[in-house]
Design an enzyme around this catalytic site. Sequence first.
Site, PDB file in Angstrom:
ATOM      1  N   ARG A  34      16.231  58.564   7.553  1.00 37.35           N
ATOM      2  CA  ARG A  34      16.913  58.122   6.439  1.00 37.35           C
ATOM      3  C   ARG A  34      17.846  59.795   5.659  1.00 37.35           C
ATOM      4  O   ARG A  34      18.779  59.870   5.243  1.00 37.35           O
ATOM      5  CB  ARG A  34      16.210  57.999   5.466  1.00 37.35           C
ATOM      6  CG  ARG A  34      15.274  56.495   5.747  1.00 37.35           C
ATOM      7  CD  ARG A  34      14.612  55.853   4.642  1.00 37.35           C
ATOM      8  NE  ARG A  34      13.893  54.675   4.284  1.00 37.35           N
ATOM      9  CZ  ARG A  34      13.051  54.021   4.401  1.00 37.35           C
ATOM     10  NH1 ARG A  34      12.469  54.718   3.252  1.00 37.35           N
ATOM     11  NH2 ARG A  34      13.034  52.413   4.173  1.00 37.35           N
ATOM     12  N   LYS A 217       7.601  33.457   7.761  1.00 33.78           N
ATOM     13  CA  LYS A 217       7.339  32.333   6.618  1.00 33.78           C
ATOM     14  C   LYS A 217       8.813  31.666   6.124  1.00 33.78           C
ATOM     15  O   LYS A 217       9.736  32.734   6.519  1.00 33.78           O
ATOM     16  CB  LYS A 217       7.140  32.569   5.561  1.00 33.78           C
ATOM     17  CG  LYS A 217       5.197  32.954   5.783  1.00 33.78           C
ATOM     18  CD  LYS A 217       4.666  33.301   4.640  1.00 33.78           C
ATOM     19  CE  LYS A 217       2.776  33.361   5.045  1.00 33.78           C
ATOM     20  NZ  LYS A 217       2.629  33.606   3.984  1.00 33.78           N
ATOM     21  N   GLY A 373      13.476  44.624   8.180  1.00 30.53           N
ATOM     22  CA  GLY A 373      12.329  45.699   9.766  1.00 30.53           C
ATOM     23  C   GLY A 373      11.900  44.936  10.586  1.00 30.53           C
ATOM     24  O   GLY A 373      12.043  46.418  11.325  1.00 30.53           O
ATOM     25  N   GLY A 396      15.221  44.886   1.835  1.00 29.33           N
ATOM     26  CA  GLY A 396      15.816  44.353   0.947  1.00 29.33           C
ATOM     27  C   GLY A 396      16.751  43.875   0.679  1.00 29.33           C
ATOM     28  O   GLY A 396      17.494  43.461  -0.321  1.00 29.33           O
TER      29      GLY A 396
HETATM   30  P1  AMP Z   1       8.409  38.450   8.651  1.00 33.37           P
HETATM   31  O1  AMP Z   1       7.845  39.714   7.621  1.00 33.37           O
HETATM   32  O2  AMP Z   1       8.664  37.449   7.706  1.00 33.37           O
HETATM   33  O3  AMP Z   1      10.106  38.622   9.009  1.00 33.37           O
HETATM   34  O4  AMP Z   1       7.561  38.073   9.843  1.00 33.37           O
HETATM   35  C1  AMP Z   1       7.489  39.123  11.071  1.00 33.37           C
HETATM   36  C2  AMP Z   1       6.430  39.137  11.543  1.00 33.37           C
HETATM   37  O5  AMP Z   1       6.448  37.960  11.610  1.00 33.37           O
HETATM   38  C3  AMP Z   1       5.966  39.648  12.975  1.00 33.37           C
HETATM   39  O6  AMP Z   1       4.631  40.903  11.968  1.00 33.37           O
HETATM   40  C4  AMP Z   1       5.245  38.785  13.673  1.00 33.37           C
HETATM   41  O7  AMP Z   1       4.313  39.304  14.836  1.00 33.37           O
HETATM   42  C5  AMP Z   1       5.484  37.376  12.881  1.00 33.37           C
HETATM   43  N1  AMP Z   1       5.620  36.234  13.848  1.00 33.37           N
HETATM   44  C6  AMP Z   1       6.208  35.821  14.823  1.00 33.37           C
HETATM   45  N2  AMP Z   1       6.661  34.694  15.083  1.00 33.37           N
HETATM   46  C7  AMP Z   1       5.262  34.837  15.199  1.00 33.37           C
HETATM   47  C8  AMP Z   1       4.103  33.281  15.323  1.00 33.37           C
HETATM   48  N3  AMP Z   1       4.105  32.671  16.013  1.00 33.37           N
HETATM   49  N4  AMP Z   1       2.992  32.994  14.104  1.00 33.37           N
HETATM   50  C9  AMP Z   1       2.872  34.062  14.162  1.00 33.37           C
HETATM   51  N5  AMP Z   1       3.819  35.356  13.826  1.00 33.37           N
HETATM   52  C10 AMP Z   1       4.909  35.139  13.788  1.00 33.37           C
END
Ligand code: AMP
Length: 416
Positions: A34, A217, A373, A396
């Site tokens: 940064r 999610k 991230g 964000g």
């Molecule tokens: P996000 O913060 O929503 O972008 O999610 C990132 C996280 O999603 C990472 O830590 C990944 O390990 C997790 N992730 C990706 N694919 C899967 C999966 N099939 N099952 C569980 N976690 C997952």
Amino acid sequence: MTIDNFKFDGKKAIVRVDFNVPLNEEGKITDDTRIRGALPTLKKVLADGGALIIMSHMGKPKGKVNAKYSLSQIVDAVSEKLGVPVQFAPDCAKAADAAAALKQGEVLLLENLRFYPEEEGKPVGIDKEDPAYADAKKAMKESQKEFSKTLASYADCYINDAFGTAHRRHASTAVIADYFDEENKMLGYLMEKEVQAVDNILKDIKRPFTAIMGGSKVSTKIGIIENLMDKVDNLILCGGMTYTFAKAQGGHVGNSIVEDDKLQLALDIIEQAKAKGVNLVLGTDCVAADDFSNNANTQVVPVGEIPEGWEGLDAGPETRKLFAAAIEGAKTILWNGPAGVFEFDNFTAGSRAIAEAIAKATADGAFSLIGGGDSVACINKFGMAEQVSYISTGGGALLEAIEGKVLPGVAAIKGE
Ligand code: AMP
């Protein structure tokens, strides 16, 4: 005004940067990305004969002085990187004399802005449910204006180069801009680059446009998915959300991560894509594991036929080919969120296939933006940061910009 057109000679510039760097137990910086990110802007002002007043937040001191978050800890590092001595103002709201004494080429770093609750503008010590909250908030907005005016009084011009906080209407990121006229406020180089990168994927789109949304999610990505649906040609949805889609379509997903309250939403997204002529690419096969660990036993199965006790942790070989095909011919690419649990070395293949296809498309002239991230962590883990067009520094802020929201930090300078 732009930073390239402004005449800094003999002027004082107050610059909002994001020096919220991680520190170890001894207060040493563990990642200086940064600070390096803000150097082009800071050096430009000095090279043109200006003086610098640098301001930033660090951590979440919640409106109170807290030595753990003191920016005094980074004075030496900033000084070393800028190549000039850096003076320190231990109270950001009482730095008028130090600012007035600054001469051409000199630099003053202000103490953490968030030691004052006025920076974030949220009343402290009062619950949102309290009947007196509305009045406290109104009073705080007034003192936030005073605080912003004080900061503004230190300088002749204002530069915002803190993209990471551009989605917040804080004193130093937005309110302060009200105290400078159009000719005396501008975005820094880093902000200009980030804003341009977002424009490349939301406004000046070269087609085909492929967006890849992954992560854990659907619920946290839905705002972005909906905004992109009107813009993209190909939409790859991968990672954990694969299994919400598979279950919604009647599949068996075993222990895979699923949002049971989002099954209808998944079906709606499929319908929306059809109605809008978007090529929605969902995983067909996956690497299933019998445990959430790097050393679990694995098997490749269709995403809707995962045996009981197993969970999908990565994209399967057939899916990886589908992803690559939707990426390789693209001229605009956005990637947010991994295609599997990339933190485990044995479940990186899906994300790696995406990264490789993006690198290939970029070499063929596509504009590729990686942001949020985890996809940035992914690209860095694969050592492929140099093979994409742009890696956003703002988590964000980038996500809100892609959702189509106006960023207060940008609007305060460029208008709506
Ligand atoms: P996000 O913060 O929503 O972008 O999610 C990132 C996280 O999603 C990472 O830590 C990944 O390990 C997790 N992730 C990706 N694919 C899967 C999966 N099939 N099952 C569980 N976690 C997952």
